[in-house]
Design a protein around this motif. Structure first.
Motif, short mmCIF file in Angstrom:
data_model
loop_
_atom_site.label_atom_id
_atom_site.label_comp_id
_atom_site.label_asym_id
_atom_site.label_seq_id
_atom_site.Cartn_x
_atom_site.Cartn_y
_atom_site.Cartn_z
N ARG A 170 71.58 54.01 57.64
CA ARG A 170 71.54 52.40 57.33
C ARG A 170 71.42 51.55 58.64
O ARG A 170 72.18 51.78 59.49
CB ARG A 170 72.30 52.00 56.26
N TYR A 171 70.76 50.43 58.67
CA TYR A 171 70.59 49.65 59.88
C TYR A 171 70.88 48.20 59.54
O TYR A 171 70.14 47.67 58.53
CB TYR A 171 69.56 50.04 60.86
N LYS A 178 71.96 41.85 55.48
CA LYS A 178 71.66 43.04 54.46
C LYS A 178 71.47 44.29 55.45
O LYS A 178 70.75 44.19 56.39
CB LYS A 178 70.65 43.16 53.32
N PHE A 179 71.68 45.55 55.15
CA PHE A 179 71.44 46.72 55.40
C PHE A 179 69.98 47.21 55.04
O PHE A 179 69.57 46.97 53.80
CB PHE A 179 72.38 47.99 55.17
N GLN A 180 69.37 47.89 55.86
CA GLN A 180 68.02 48.54 55.42
C GLN A 180 68.05 49.93 55.84
O GLN A 180 68.77 50.48 56.87
CB GLN A 180 66.98 47.72 56.04
N ASP A 181 67.34 50.60 55.11
CA ASP A 181 67.57 52.41 55.26
C ASP A 181 66.53 52.56 56.22
O ASP A 181 65.43 51.83 56.37
CB ASP A 181 66.87 53.00 54.01
N ILE A 182 66.82 53.66 57.00
CA ILE A 182 66.00 53.72 58.14
C ILE A 182 66.02 55.57 58.33
O ILE A 182 66.84 56.04 57.74
CB ILE A 182 66.26 53.38 59.52
N SER A 183 64.89 56.04 58.95
CA SER A 183 64.83 57.34 58.98
C SER A 183 66.07 57.87 60.15
O SER A 183 66.35 57.23 61.09
CB SER A 183 63.71 57.88 59.61
N TRP A 184 66.14 59.31 60.17
CA TRP A 184 67.15 59.90 60.98
C TRP A 184 66.62 59.77 62.56
O TRP A 184 67.26 59.55 63.40
CB TRP A 184 67.39 61.11 60.70
N GLU A 194 64.65 57.30 63.49
CA GLU A 194 65.02 55.95 64.14
C GLU A 194 66.29 55.73 64.34
O GLU A 194 66.53 55.33 65.54
CB GLU A 194 64.56 55.04 63.00
N ALA A 195 67.47 56.15 63.59
CA ALA A 195 68.81 56.22 63.99
C ALA A 195 69.22 56.92 65.37
O ALA A 195 69.90 56.34 66.12
CB ALA A 195 69.66 56.60 62.94
N LEU A 196 68.63 57.94 65.42
CA LEU A 196 68.86 58.59 66.77
C LEU A 196 68.41 58.22 67.97
O LEU A 196 69.18 58.17 68.94
CB LEU A 196 68.70 60.29 66.52
N ASP A 197 67.21 57.47 67.54
CA ASP A 197 66.47 56.88 68.83
C ASP A 197 67.42 55.35 69.28
O ASP A 197 67.65 55.19 70.38
CB ASP A 197 65.07 56.29 68.63
N LYS A 198 67.92 54.90 68.32
CA LYS A 198 68.38 53.67 68.27
C LYS A 198 70.12 54.04 69.20
O LYS A 198 70.24 53.36 70.01
CB LYS A 198 68.76 52.94 67.05
N ILE A 199 70.70 54.93 68.80
CA ILE A 199 71.73 55.26 69.42
C ILE A 199 71.62 56.01 70.77
O ILE A 199 72.41 55.56 71.79
CB ILE A 199 72.49 56.62 68.52
N ALA A 200 70.60 56.76 70.99
CA ALA A 200 70.48 57.11 72.42
C ALA A 200 69.99 56.16 73.26
O ALA A 200 70.45 56.29 74.49
CB ALA A 200 69.22 58.13 72.48
N ARG A 201 69.20 55.02 72.87
CA ARG A 201 68.92 53.89 73.69
C ARG A 201 70.14 53.09 74.13
O ARG A 201 70.18 52.82 75.16
CB ARG A 201 67.62 53.01 72.84
N ALA A 202 70.85 52.97 73.06
CA ALA A 202 71.96 52.18 73.34
C ALA A 202 72.85 52.84 74.40
O ALA A 202 73.67 52.29 75.16
CB ALA A 202 72.79 51.81 71.94
#
Length: 199
Positions: A116-117, A124-130, A132-140
């Motif tokens: 969730r993001y 509010k949180f929104q559901d995202i795909s795995w 998308e989540a891994l891309d956001k973490i890697a980019r940060a």
């Protein structure tokens, strides 16, 4: 009529009589004994067995999950039973009360099953795909490392330290996964590395 019976013979005859009378009193007649000897089908015989690690504390006990459907293949499956893994060296088949109640945790309606993001400024949180989540973490992590990596200390010695990112590892894992996690985190230069078991 004269019966020649030794003391030993009397004890054997009396014991056999007591055993026969007791079995009859408990309802073990010939037909019931034959029915009791019939072995019913094992209730988990048609299930898929998946080995895993308990998700609670840092002990990392081995568990066996029984389901209709194959959990390891990613199929939608119904979890029927969880027990300790007798072949696992950590717990040898035993589970604490939390580990024994894992089935209710897995089936809980409030359990998160996807990332969730919450966007900046959102309420509010929104559901995202795995992905998308891994891309956001890697980019940060990449952006922070590029901006804040300390390559050399004051004396000019290479240190490659990243002190602005922290990493919290899961304790319910195997030695091999923990080793791989340690290597990845340290290769990034992250200094703030801890385990959920100590928090």
């Amino acid at each position: 009529m004269n019966i020649d019976l030794s003391r030993r013979g009397f004890m054997k005859l009396a014991g056999a009589g007591v055993a026969t009378t007791s079995l009859g009193a408990m309802g073990f007649h010939e037909a019931e004994a034959a029915e009791a000897a019939h072995v019913r089908d094992f209730k988990l015989a048609t299930t898929t067995e998946t080995r895993n690690i308990c998700t609670y504390c840092s002990v990392a006990c081995g568990i066996i999950l029984y389901s209709k459907g194959d959990l390891a293949a990613g199929e939608k499956a119904e979890l029927l039973h969880i027990e300790g893994d007798a072949d696992h060296p950590t717990n040898r088949g035993t589970l604490c009360p939390k580990g024994a109640a894992l089935k209710s945790y897995v089936r809980a309606e409030t359990r998160l099953t996807r990332p969730r993001y919450r966007a900046p400024g959102a309420d509010k949180f929104q559901d995202i795909s795995w992905d998308e989540a891994l891309d956001k973490i890697a980019r940060a992590v990449k952006d922070d490392r590029d901006a804040n990596l300390i390559e050399r200390n004051a004396e000019g010695v290479p240190v490659n330290r990243l002190t602005t990112t922290g990493f919290l590892a899961a304790s319910a894992t195997t030695n091999e996964t923990a080793w791989a996690t340690w290597k990845v985190v340290r290769s990034l230069g992250i200094v703030g590395f801890d385990n959920q078991a100590r928090v």
